[in-house]
Enzyme design. Structure first.
Site, PDB file in Angstrom:
ATOM      1  N   SER A 192       0.843  -1.198   0.000  1.00 18.96           N
ATOM      2  CA  SER A 192       0.000   0.000   0.000  1.00 18.96           C
ATOM      3  C   SER A 192       0.872   1.240   0.000  1.00 18.96           C
ATOM      4  CB  SER A 192      -0.901   0.012   1.241  1.00 18.96           C
ATOM      5  OG  SER A 192      -1.566   1.253   1.377  1.00 18.96           O
ATOM      6  N   TYR A 205      -2.280  -0.426  10.680  1.00 17.38           N
ATOM      7  CA  TYR A 205      -2.391  -0.920   9.302  1.00 17.38           C
ATOM      8  C   TYR A 205      -1.151  -0.543   8.495  1.00 17.38           C
ATOM      9  CZ  TYR A 205      -4.212  -1.162   4.478  1.00 17.38           C
ATOM     10  OH  TYR A 205      -4.394  -1.412   3.132  1.00 17.38           O
TER      11      TYR A 205
END
Length: 297
Positions: A192, A205
């Site tokens: 990501s 995260y």
């Protein structure tokens, strides 16, 4: 430029809807059908070119979002697919299965919580039983929950869920799957933009996405002697059910990207196909950044 050439060009800025979006808070894990606008997984647009003919793929988190788009694209490229979903995502998984089978390929949905090592091991055994082996492993399943009130708001329960879903599951599945992956096989992980440019409200995260980048770099070097490649895709903002289900306000989601909008899941699928195909035979240990213009290392 001749008019017929202009007609083939696609404006990436205006290709898909831009924020603001309607308010649409959802409970986790979220619903594709309830999203406005509805995500595009390539149902009407993705055209295969037999790049993955008769490949055997295991994809985690294939019920919706990027995972569904990858399953659809792999099937239209000629692969058979086993994919995972959580038990509460059974309806979403049925749609992914339908899309795979409409492409003329085997599609098998498996309810699996990859936070548990025994379920990961059973999943790999199931994929081998259904497909006869594993050529492509896509570690895509992930969990996030925004906590804008700071680190104090991140409970141990949440931290464990994020770490075990995003890291432990990936580790266990890769370890188990490699015993069944031949030379020429590929591991593709979903990283990501958060792994490089972390948002404070996604602290836990983002930590995992940085770790996935490191894991990919190390794994690729470890597997070269086996003739197996390992790469990752690092998406920017992507319009999936996880967004209205885990973010306090999704109305402006994606407008921070230089393209001014979030990606649709279908826009990620080609990166996974490329990394899974022989067209990327000399590429391993790389992170394909698909961020809508946000510069990353």
């Amino acid at each position: 430029m001749p008019a017929h050439d202009q007609a083939r060009l696609i404006d990436p800025v205006g290709l898909h809807p831009r924020p603001p979006f309607p308010e649409q808070d959802q409970d986790h894990p979220g619903s594709t059908e309830a999203m406005r606008p509805r995500p595009d997984h390539g149902e009407d647009t993705y055209r295969g070119h037999a790049l993955l003919h008769d490949r055997k793929a295991l994809v985690t988190g294939g019920d919706s979002g990027i995972g569904r788009a990858v399953c659809l694209a792999f099937a239209r490229e000629g692969a058979d697919v086993v994919f995972t979903h959580l038990p509460e995502e059974a309806e979403e998984a049925e749609e992914t299965t339908r899309l795979i089978r409409r492409a003329g390929r085997t599609g098998v949905a498996v309810a699996c919580d990859i936070r548990h090592e025994d379920e990961c091991t059973a999943l790999v055994d199931k994929a081998v039983s259904e497909l006869g082996g594993i050529d492509l492993l896509v570690n895509n399943a992930a969990y996030q929950m925004s906590q804008p009130d700071g680190i104090e708001a991140i409970t141990t329960e949440q931290f464990d869920r994020v770490m075990k879903t995003n890291l432990y599951g990936m580790f266990w599945l890769t370890k188990a799957a490699l015993a069944h992956m031949p030379r020429g096989a590929c591991v593709i992980n979903t990283a990501s933009v958060q792994g490089y440019q972390p948002s404070p409200h996604l602290l836990d995260y983002a930590m995992t996405k940085s770790a996935i980048i490191s894991f990919t770099h190390s794994l690729a070097q470890m597997l070269t002697e086996r003739g197996i490649r390992a790469n990752a895709v690092a998406p920017g903002p992507v319009w999936t059910p996880l967004i209205p289900a885990t973010m306090p306000d999704a109305t402006r989601f994606g407008e921070q990207s230089p393209l001014g909008r979030p990606a649709q899941p279908a826009e990620m699928a080609s990166a996974y196909v490329f990394l899974a195909s022989d067209q990327s035979s000399y590429i391993t240990g790389e992170i394909v950044n698909a961020t809508g213009g946000t510069p990353l290392p």
